[in-house]
Write an enzyme that holds these catalytic residues in place. Structure first.
Site, PDB file in Angstrom:
ATOM      1  N   HIS A  75       0.485  -1.543   0.168  1.00 37.70           N
ATOM      2  CA  HIS A  75      -0.072  -0.419  -0.051  1.00 37.70           C
ATOM      3  C   HIS A  75       1.191   0.843  -0.099  1.00 37.70           C
ATOM      4  O   HIS A  75       0.621   1.771  -0.901  1.00 37.70           O
ATOM      5  CB  HIS A  75      -0.977  -0.007   0.895  1.00 37.70           C
ATOM      6  N   LYS A  93      -7.677  -0.412   2.835  1.00 38.24           N
ATOM      7  CA  LYS A  93      -7.886  -0.774   4.659  1.00 38.24           C
ATOM      8  C   LYS A  93      -6.809  -2.786   4.679  1.00 38.24           C
ATOM      9  O   LYS A  93      -7.022  -3.520   4.006  1.00 38.24           O
ATOM     10  CB  LYS A  93      -9.030  -1.192   5.277  1.00 38.24           C
TER      11      LYS A  93
END
Length: 317
Positions: A75, A93
């Site tokens: 990420h 997430k």
């Protein structure tokens, strides 16, 4: 708005399917490390452009916003590259592997004046909003306890992203983030954090219970597991009533507030995509329900819980 999807795994497939149901959304491009997978994904969803490297997708001048659906361990790298390329970003997430990484991602978005949001779809679910409004209005009095669980049995495999440390595996980052986010939404930042759990052979957390204590004496007991079927429900108990969030608490279609049932259609990820489009259209860089401050506060809770369990991702990148 023209979207690019980075990665082609299960979550990318689920979110892309729902993107196509949102008016005015065009999924223009997709990338994968294996270009044949990107091409198969593109064919399945009617996407015009397929790339064998996310950097190639980011060079596409027609892509306005990217959805980062890679494993957690990527990420930070991918989001920074997307922001450097001038793209707005919706990042899955858990947002990052550490608070430091999350801070760097947010600061990059701030300096570039670009939209960035953690894909915590639960916080824009209409029933979770109803729960938050009921709590804020005092419908159950003062909240005293929150219990929330998310766990299932998942066979251990070093190469599986849920278990692999390099991918940012472990129960807290993948599952515990939901109960922790719910507690944060309703009670804010805790004064104390206590974590207990076990580690997998890959040195990530196999399961964990996290007790959050607040200055007024309220508490949240939150559990997650990759080795036991805990279900996925939550209960908020106040001095004058209670709220039950029926399984699955991360995307509920029914909640019970003081004995009264409230239901809604399962909209999947459509709410989240619609909210991203609205917020970008308003030229805002943060979403009001998922602001950068909340993402960082939740990251700090998870990082401290992982520290107490003996889990660190410092060597991953």
């Amino acid at each position: 708005m023209k979207w690019g999807v980075i990665a082609t795994g299960g979550i990318a497939q689920a979110v892309t399917a729902d993107m196509l149901k949102v008016p005015d959304v065009e999924v223009l491009a997709v990338s994968s490390r294996d270009v044949t997978r990107a091409q198969a994904f593109a064919e399945r969803f009617g996407i015009k452009r397929a790339y064998g490297d996310y950097r190639e997708l980011l060079k596409d001048p027609d892509v306005e916003v990217v959805y980062v659906a890679t494993p957690h361990g990527q990420h930070h790298e991918v989001t920074l590259a997307a922001l450097d390329a001038g793209k707005h970003v919706l990042c899955e997430k858990a947002f990052a592997l550490s608070v430091a990484d999350a801070e760097e991602m947010i600061e990059k978005a701030r300096s570039a004046n670009l939209f960035l949001m953690e894909a915590m779809w639960t916080r824009v679910n209409p029933l979770i909003r109803k729960v938050a409004d009921a709590v804020a209005a005092g419908e159950i009095g003062e909240v005293r306890t929150i219990t929330a669980d998310f766990g299932f049995r998942h066979e251990f495999n070093d190469d599986d992203r849920l278990w692999a440390k390099q991918a940012g595996g472990g129960s807290i980052l993948d599952l515990g983030v939901y109960p922790i986010s719910l507690a944060h939404r309703l009670l804010g930042v805790p004064a104390r954090i206590h974590a207990h759990g076990s580690l997998a052979p890959s040195e990530v957390d196999a399961d964990a219970s996290v007790l959050l204590g607040y200055e007024n004496g309220a508490q949240a007991l939150l559990s997650c597991s990759l080795v036991a079927d805990l279900g996925c429900a939550a209960e908020i108990v106040g001095t004058e009533g209670r709220i039950q969030i029926v399984d699955p608490m991360y995307n509920p279609t029914k909640v019970i507030i003081n004995g009264i049932e409230h239901e809604t259609e399962d909209m999947g990820y459509r709410h989240q995509i619609h909210e991203v489009e609205i917020t970008i259209g308003q030229r805002a860089v943060q979403h009001p329900d998922i602001p950068w401050s909340a993402t960082l506060e939740i990251m700090r809770i998870m990082e401290e819980a992982l520290r107490q369990l003996g889990v660190s991702y410092d060597t991953v990148r």
